[in-house]
Scaffold this motif. Structure first.
Motif, PDB file in Angstrom:
ATOM      1  N   UNK A   1      -1.738  -4.853  -5.559  1.00 24.70           N
ATOM      2  CA  UNK A   1      -0.926  -3.677  -5.028  1.00 24.70           C
ATOM      3  C   UNK A   1      -1.174  -2.716  -3.959  1.00 24.70           C
ATOM      4  N   UNK A   2      -0.501  -2.912  -2.704  1.00 23.16           N
ATOM      5  CA  UNK A   2      -0.838  -2.212  -1.611  1.00 23.16           C
ATOM      6  C   UNK A   2      -0.128  -0.994  -1.723  1.00 23.16           C
ATOM      7  N   UNK A   3      -0.877   0.146  -1.212  1.00 26.81           N
ATOM      8  CA  UNK A   3      -0.401   1.406  -0.949  1.00 26.81           C
ATOM      9  C   UNK A   3      -0.442   1.900   0.123  1.00 26.81           C
ATOM     10  N   UNK A   4       0.128   3.193   0.494  1.00 27.70           N
ATOM     11  CA  UNK A   4      -0.285   3.878   2.006  1.00 27.70           C
ATOM     12  C   UNK A   4       0.577   5.181   1.739  1.00 27.70           C
ATOM     13  N   UNK A   5       0.250   6.099   3.082  1.00 24.04           N
ATOM     14  CA  UNK A   5       1.154   7.327   3.266  1.00 24.04           C
ATOM     15  C   UNK A   5       2.615   7.085   3.715  1.00 24.04           C
TER      16      UNK A   5
ATOM     17  N   UNK B   1      -9.226  -2.716  -9.647  1.00 27.96           N
ATOM     18  CA  UNK B   1      -9.981  -3.511  -8.880  1.00 27.96           C
ATOM     19  C   UNK B   1      -8.980  -4.486  -7.793  1.00 27.96           C
ATOM     20  N   UNK B   2      -7.718  -4.192  -8.087  1.00 27.37           N
ATOM     21  CA  UNK B   2      -6.739  -4.825  -6.930  1.00 27.37           C
ATOM     22  C   UNK B   2      -5.830  -4.046  -6.564  1.00 27.37           C
ATOM     23  N   UNK B   3      -6.510  -2.783  -6.050  1.00 32.55           N
ATOM     24  CA  UNK B   3      -5.522  -2.060  -5.427  1.00 32.55           C
ATOM     25  C   UNK B   3      -5.941  -1.914  -3.851  1.00 32.55           C
ATOM     26  N   UNK B   4      -4.989  -1.885  -2.902  1.00 34.74           N
ATOM     27  CA  UNK B   4      -5.026  -2.075  -1.332  1.00 34.74           C
ATOM     28  C   UNK B   4      -4.497  -0.779  -0.688  1.00 34.74           C
TER      29      UNK B   4
ATOM     30  N   UNK C   1      -9.018  -2.379  -1.148  1.00 33.57           N
ATOM     31  CA  UNK C   1      -8.917  -3.393  -0.246  1.00 33.57           C
ATOM     32  C   UNK C   1      -8.107  -2.959   0.872  1.00 33.57           C
ATOM     33  N   UNK C   2      -8.084  -3.394   1.997  1.00 36.12           N
ATOM     34  CA  UNK C   2      -7.332  -3.115   3.188  1.00 36.12           C
ATOM     35  C   UNK C   2      -6.350  -3.997   3.435  1.00 36.12           C
ATOM     36  N   UNK C   3      -5.262  -3.531   3.807  1.00 37.67           N
ATOM     37  CA  UNK C   3      -4.149  -3.987   4.250  1.00 37.67           C
ATOM     38  C   UNK C   3      -3.818  -3.479   5.838  1.00 37.67           C
TER      39      UNK C   3
END
Length: 339
Positions: A107-111, A181-184, A202-204
């Motif tokens: 899962x990729x998150x962001x603002x 452990x699988x959050x970006x 992690x970094x996207x």
């Protein structure tokens, strides 16, 4: 070895050449493309999330459905705008989708990014606290989400529940033991990449970032990845962090490719402004395989990252996009040492 996946923005439009005329088309074809991508040997199926737009907006039903139809491929987002999210409800949805997929969510998150409407998150019932920006609110929601994914009890049980409770405080269910452990985090600047490392995400890194020193996009992105890895090490986290970059890459192998992308070979980095911040947008790549291999070998950020997400023209349909992925995996990746 480098993981290779696709990133779909999930557009639909009722126009003559679009094969996705409706939301139903996009959703069903997204699932079919995840299946096709797995069949051609891709490693990931990732989906962008936008609200108030004719694009994919609610990722977890899609991820769960794709998880039920596939067996190996990673399923992820790039990215979920955390300004819009109730982190506890999101944790339940994410836990359920991850369990259906057998622990394959990334899962990729962001603002978030510029929106279709003004302060769209307010319509979802959210507002920054006193002294907060909307970016601060997104990070606060993210912190709560990360905390509940740990699986620790935090809610006081009812002494007279409908069903028997286990002892102690209660956690959210269903719970996936390894999802944390699988959050970006999708970072647009060096500072947010460092913050993501400190948080153990992690970094996207996408096809754009803040223009922080005037260097070519791929050089700045490679520097961002190295800063992120240093910060991860300094934070003392266990394990090796993952990093991904996104690119538009098309191997021209037939006349159809040439008609769609034959003019994109002269693509260059571009400068623009997002929310009054000077930003640099990375170039696209389109060439016959031999030339494409030479150009990609000079991309420092792709070399630094362990995962490459190929942005796809989803409106061209499942069959053509499966061909796009297959061409990169078969004709380009082996020569670059990615396979």
């Amino acid at each position: 070895m480098k993981k290779i996946g696709f990133l779909s923005f999930g557009h639909w439009s009722d126009t003559p050449y679009s094969q996705t005329r409706s939301a139903a088309d996009v959703l069903t074809q997204s699932i079919e493309l995840a299946v096709a991508a797995e069949e051609v040997g891709a490693d990931g199926a990732y989906f962008r999330v936008h609200h108030f737009a004719k694009q994919l907006g609610s990722p977890f039903p899609l991820l769960a459905a794709a998880g039920a139809r596939t067996s190996r491929i990673e399923l992820g987002t790039g990215v979920i705008d955390m300004r819009y999210e109730n982190p506890l409800y999101m944790a339940e949805d994410a836990g359920a989708a991850d369990l259906i997929a057998g622990g394959r969510l990334q899962l990729g998150l962001s603002r978030g990014s510029p929106e279709q409407v003004i302060d769209g998150w307010r319509y979802f019932g959210f507002a920054p606290a006193e002294g907060e920006s909307d970016a601060d609110m997104a990070r606060r929601h993210t912190q709560v989400f990360l905390d509940v994914l740990q699986g620790k009890g935090f809610a006081q049980p009812n002494p007279r529940p409908m069903f028997p409770n286990p002892p102690g405080l209660l956690r959210l269910e269903p719970h996936s033991d390894t999802l944390r452990k699988r959050i970006w985090w999708g970072a647009g600047s060096n500072a947010t990449a460092v913050w993501a490392a400190k948080m153990g995400m992690h970094l996207q890194s996408s096809t754009l970032k803040d223009d922080e020193n005037g260097k070519p996009f791929h050089v700045q992105q490679a520097e961002q990845i190295r800063l992120y890895r240093d910060a991860w090490k300094d934070a003392g986290h266990e394990g090796t962090p993952r990093t991904s970059v996104s690119r538009s890459i098309f191997a021209i192998t037939n006349d159809q490719d040439r008609s769609y992308f034959g003019r994109d070979g002269a693509s260059r980095d571009q400068i623009g402004f997002i929310n009054e911040t000077r930003s640099i947008f990375g170039r696209s790549y389109a060439a016959e395989p031999d030339q494409l291999i030479k150009e990609l070998a000079e991309d420092e950020a792709i070399a630094e990252a362990d995962t490459l997400l190929l942005t796809i023209p989803n409106q061209l349909g499942v069959e053509y996009n499966a061909h796009v992925l297959d061409a990169i995996i078969k004709h380009v990746a082996p020569a670059l040492g990615w396979r």
